[in-house]
Structure formats: structure tokens, C-alpha cells
Design a protein around this motif. Structure first.
Motif, short mmCIF file in Angstrom:
data_model
loop_
_atom_site.label_atom_id
_atom_site.label_comp_id
_atom_site.label_asym_id
_atom_site.label_seq_id
_atom_site.Cartn_x
_atom_site.Cartn_y
_atom_site.Cartn_z
N GLN A 141 -5.56 -7.37 5.99
CA GLN A 141 -6.80 -8.09 5.74
C GLN A 141 -7.96 -7.46 6.50
N TYR A 142 -7.71 -7.02 7.69
CA TYR A 142 -8.78 -6.43 8.51
C TYR A 142 -9.29 -5.13 7.91
N VAL A 143 -8.37 -4.21 7.59
CA VAL A 143 -8.80 -2.88 7.14
C VAL A 143 -9.40 -2.93 5.74
N ARG A 144 -9.11 -3.98 4.99
CA ARG A 144 -9.65 -4.11 3.64
C ARG A 144 -11.17 -4.21 3.66
N ARG A 145 -11.74 -4.64 4.77
CA ARG A 145 -13.18 -4.85 4.87
C ARG A 145 -13.92 -3.63 5.43
N LEU A 181 -2.49 4.45 6.94
CA LEU A 181 -1.72 3.92 8.08
C LEU A 181 -0.28 3.72 7.64
N VAL A 182 0.63 4.41 8.27
CA VAL A 182 2.06 4.31 7.92
C VAL A 182 2.76 3.50 8.99
N LEU A 193 -4.76 0.85 18.01
CA LEU A 193 -4.67 1.28 16.62
C LEU A 193 -6.03 1.18 15.93
N LEU A 194 -6.69 0.03 16.08
CA LEU A 194 -7.98 -0.15 15.41
C LEU A 194 -9.07 0.70 16.05
#
Length: 520
Positions: free
Chosen positions: A164-168, A148-149, A127-128
Motif C-alpha cells: 500500500q505504501y509503495v503504490r503511492r 522489491l523482492v 528499506l523505505l
């Protein structure tokens, strides 16, 4: 004192969240062990070839001592999860474009796109890696956001740790949650509805975009009513090797309404005057990866929300685009890799077959006119499926003044395996107006006296595949040998034979659903 105690609670809570955020970053960095001082779990632009596992799109080889663990982990997502976890989230990939594509220039005023990715219990690394490949290989001036759904995933790392990860990340990434398992179709509709870009680009959750993938797609979107797909390259489910797909194939389908890849026909090569960097007009799309203008997506009716989970939606939207005045293209200068799995790790309410049958029945009833009978005769169980209310979809077709399916077969997909004119349909074969006995793209063929009778690729040159039906004697005569189709021989009880015509019962064939077209 109470205010002081309250402040201490707030401070303590804040420290907990800060520590949790730090733990998340440390944890996922540790999951992707750093090597050569490169933080493998964190974002970064493609800096060219590197020497870590899978770099440059090379295959990952698992040591023998880890093979058993690898097999166990494979079952989780139906791909080699161990190999995926060894690969950097921002691994380098080869530039697989045609040389003519690398020098193309695109307008400065291309529309911005939202990238919508639906996932359900997807692996963290795949995904990442999809997200990072979009960010790292897209001009940020063209990238509105990534949506991302989450289709009701059950894995904890896809909840707050993912947020938290994608926020950065350096591009806005939103995580949207479906309240209950809804399937690809409805989850994509949710993602599209909250996205803000002028173009919506749909990707699957285990993709990797390559250099220059986005600009050629958006450049074609500027043309009215054009829906575009990249070339879909193969990422091995076993080794995660990146293998370039062919620009010489396009999308079609068989009688069971299964999507299939077929060679690009000569007529399409001629239309492009041999320039392989120009987009290919394709009758259907695979459905996982495509871009569409937001307003046009609404105009043509988005997805059929009456369909469940997934399956059939790609053919339905393909038929609708073409029959209702649009164009569907594969943009050969755009490459996106996709992990193709041999089996699905998911289960569906009622079973996969039941859902796909329902979806296919809906598209057949709305879009295929009398040609739906090809599908029903070869798949009789479909007619027993409750396909719901299609009133709104029929009304949509009337509102858009869409063309009949016969027009689609004649003008868009003349290479279709569905004969436009035929005498008879049966559960196994059809007898066509070209006097072929065929199923899909295979024809009954006899190359010499007394057989054998074989199914070979239809060549449409008559010859060994020409059969005359006598409606009085009920015989099928192979013209070249002047012999009759007969029951199976004793040597092979499964295959029919040809013998001298005796007009006995074993040589009589009753063709059902006989139609006699006025013009052949």
C-alpha cells in the motif's frame, strides 16, 4: 433484495480497505514523528540541510535513558533500529563527490534502469529510506522502475502495508514475493527476470543513494561489456552517520577467497593519468551494489544458480566478467551509502560456513584452474563439501571462450596475494619462486641476527624476506643473516626462530606439493 444486500456487502468491504489504507499512512507517519511541520514518513525531494535527527548524514545520539531499549532493538536487525526510526525516510545527505565529478556532463540518451532490491525481514525505515533515496536522487527519465523482492519475510508490516505504501510513490515500485526462503542469489535472479529496464542495478536493502549517483553509472554502461559499481560509502550501524568512502581503494581477495579492499595500485593511477574522477578498473567487486546491461547479464550467464543463499557469488561473477572479455569498474563519481553490520541477523539452513564453502568450491572448480589449490590447502575442509553439478557452468566457460585464471592474475590482478609461481604450498605458508615464505600479503621477515622472526607486509625487494631452500639438507636459510629457520624458541613456543645452521632435525623443513616452474 438479494442484489441490494450484495451491494451493501461490497460497499462495506470497500470502506474497510479505504480505512485500512488511511490507517497505514497515519500509522507510519506517526512512527516517524513530524517536526517543523515536515511529514517525516512521507516521500519528498532532498531540499538541502534540515535540522532533524540524522539530517545531512550526521550521527544520531540516543539519550542515556533509552540506551537499554536501544540495545534490545539493535538485536532485531543488527543495527541501531532506534536511531533509524528517528531519521526521516527522505533525509538529506552531503554531496561527497570529488569536485571534478560535480561538473561532468552526461549524454541525453542514457539507458533506463530497473533497480532491484532484495530484502528479508528488513526494517521498515532502512528499506523505505533506500527506496526514497533512489527516487529522490535519480532523474526519473532514467528510472524505469524499482523492483522489491521479498525473500520470504515473516514480518507483517512488510506484506500488505508495504504494498500500500509503495503504490503511492511517484515512480513504479513493484513488490515480488518468493514462495520460500531462497537467498540473495536466486531472489536477485527473480527480480532481474521480471524487470524491464535496459540496465539492471542491484542494491542492498539498507542503502542510501547520494546526489548524482546514477548518471555516471549509466554512462559507463554504454560501453560494451562494462559492469560498474559505485563507491560504497559507510553508514554507521551504530549512529547512522554517513561517512564518505575512499576513491583510492579497489576490490581484491585473499587466499581464503574472502573479498578485501586494497589500495589502488600505482599502475592503475598511471593508466588514468592521475585523474581520480575516471573509473577504476577493479579485480573484484563487493557484489551488493552494481549495474549491468540486461543483455550482457544474460550473455555471461547471470548468476550461478547452483550457489545457495549468498557468499562467493561476487568473486564468481568478477572472475567471469574479466576472464570472458568484460571489464569491471568502480565509478568514482558515483556514491551510495551502505549500512555495514558486524554480524548477520539471519540464519541459514546447514549453517553459513557450509553454504559459503559450497559456493566457493563451485567458483574455484570452474574458474581458478590449478590455482584452486591455494584455496584448498589453506582451507582443507572445503574439499569435503558437496558442491553439486557444475557441468553447465563449465560449458558456459567453454562457450564464451574465457581466458585461464593465470591470465587474470597476470593482467588484471598482478597485485594478487596468490603468487603466480611457487615451489611449495602448505596449510600455513607457501614458498614462492621469489623465495618468499608467505601467507596472503604477509612474508616471513628477519631484520637482525637471531631474530625475531615476524610476519610483515611483503615488499618484494628480497632483503630481509629472502629465503633459500636446500632440497637436500631440507633447510630454509635466511640469506641476509646466513642463519637457518629453526623451531620455536623456549621464550615463545608459537613463533619459529633463526639460529646458526647446524642441520639438526629442528632445522629441517619438508616442503610438500613441490612444483618447479620452468620460468620464474
Amino acid at each position: 433484495m438479494r442484489r441490494f444486500a450484495y451491494c451493501k456487502v461490497v460497499l462495506a468491504t470497500s470502506l474497510v480497505w479505504v480505512m485500512l489504507d488511511m490507517f497505514i499512512l497515519l500509522y507510519f507517519s506517526e512512527c516517524n514523528k513530524c517536526d517543523d511541520k515536515k511529514e517525516r514518513g512521507l516521500p519528498g525531494r532532498d531540499g538541502g540541510p534540515r535540522d532533524g535527527p540524522g539530517e545531512g548524514g550526521k550521527p544520531v545520539v540516543i539519550p542515556k535513558e533509552n540506551q537499554e531499549k536501544m540495545k534490545e532493538m539493535f538485536k532485531i536487525n543488527q543495527f541501531n533500529l532506534m536511531a533509524s526510526e528517528m531519521i526521516a525516510l527522505n533525509r538529506s545527505l552531503p554531496d561527497v563527490r570529488l569536485e571534478g565529478c560535480k561538473n561532468k556532463l552526461y549524454p541525453d540518451n542514457l539507458p533506463r534502469t530497473s533497480v532491484v532490491i532484495v530484502f528479508h525481514n528488513e526494517a521498515w525505515t532502512t528499506l523505505l529510506r533506500t527506496v526514497h533515496s533512489v527516487i529522490d536522487r535519480s532523474p526519473h527519465t532514467l528510472l524505469e522502475e524499482i523492483v522489491l523482492v521479498d525473500d520470504a519475510s515473516e514480518r507483517d508490516f512488510l506484506k500488505r502495508p508495504l504494498e500500500q505504501y509503495v503504490r503511492r510513490l511517484e515512480v513504479p515500485v513493484r513488490v515480488v514475493r518468493m514462495e520460500q526462503r531462497s537467498g540473495l542469489i536466486r531472489a536477485r535472479l527473480k527480480g532481474a527476470s521480471i524487470s524491464t529496464g535496459q540496465v539492471i542495478t542491484f542494491l542492498d536493502a539498507h542503502c542510501e543513494c547520494t546526489t548524482g549517483w546514477l548518471e555516471p553509472l549509466l554512462a559507463r554502461i554504454k560501453h560494451d561489456k562494462t559492469v560498474v559499481c559505485p563507491i560504497i560509502d559507510v553508514i554507521s550501524d551504530d549512529t547512522f552517520e554517513y561517512m564518505a568512502g575512499s576513491d583510492m581503494t579497489y576490490g581484491g581477495f585473499n587466499w581464503k577467497l574472502n573479498f578485501r579492499w586494497y589500495p589502488v595500485p600505482q599502475r592503475e593511477m598511471d593508466r588514468r593519468k592521475g585523474d581520480r574522477t575516471l573509473p577504476v578498473r577493479t579485480p573484484t567487486m563487493a557484489g551488493g551494489l552494481f549495474s549491468i546491461d540486461r543483455d550482457y547479464f544474460q550473455e555471461i550467464g547471470t548468476y550461478d544458480a547452483g550457489m545457495d543463499i549468498w557468499g562467493g557469488e561476487n568473486l564468481e561473477i568478477s572472475f567471469r566478467i574479466w576472464q570472458c572479455g568484460g571489464t569491471l569498474e568502480i565509478v568514482t563519481c558515483s556514491h551510495v551509502g551502505h549500512v555495514f553490520r558486524k554480524a548477520t541477523p539471519y540464519t541459514f539452513p546447514g549453517g553459513t560456513g557450509q553454504i559459503i564453502n559450497k559456493n566457493n568450491r563451485r567458483l574455484a572448480e570452474v574458474w581458478m584452474d590449478e590455482f584452486k589449490n591455494f584455496f584448498y590447502i589453506i582451507s582443507p575442509g572445503v574439499t569435503k563439501v558437496d558442491y553439486g553439478d557444475i557441468t553447465s557452468r563449465v560449458a558456459l566457460r567453454q562457450k564464451l571462450q574465457c581466458k585461464p585464471f593465470s591470465w587474470y592474475l597476470e593482467n588484471v590482478y598482478p597485485d594478487s596475494q596468490i603468487p603466480r609461481h611457487y615451489y611449495s604450498l602448505g596449510e600455513v605458508f607457501s614458498y614462492t619462486a621469489n623465495k618468499e615464505i608467505r601467507t596472503d600479503d604477509l612474508c616471513l621477515d628477519v631484520s637482525k641476527l637471531n631474530g625475531p622472526v615476524m610476519m610483515l607486509k611483503c615488499h618484494h625487494l628480497k632483503g630481509n624476506q629472502l629465503w633459500e631452500y636446500d632440497a637436500v639438507k631440507l633447510t630454509l636459510v635466511h640469506v641476509n643473516s646466513n642463519q637457518c629457520l629453526d623451531k620455536a624458541s623456549e621464550e615463545d613456543s608459537q613463533v619459529p626462530s633463526v639460529r646458526d645452521c647446524t642441520h639438526t632435525r629442528s632445522q629441517q623443513w619438508l616442503l610438500r606439493n613441490v612444483t618447479l616452474p620452468e620460468v620464474f
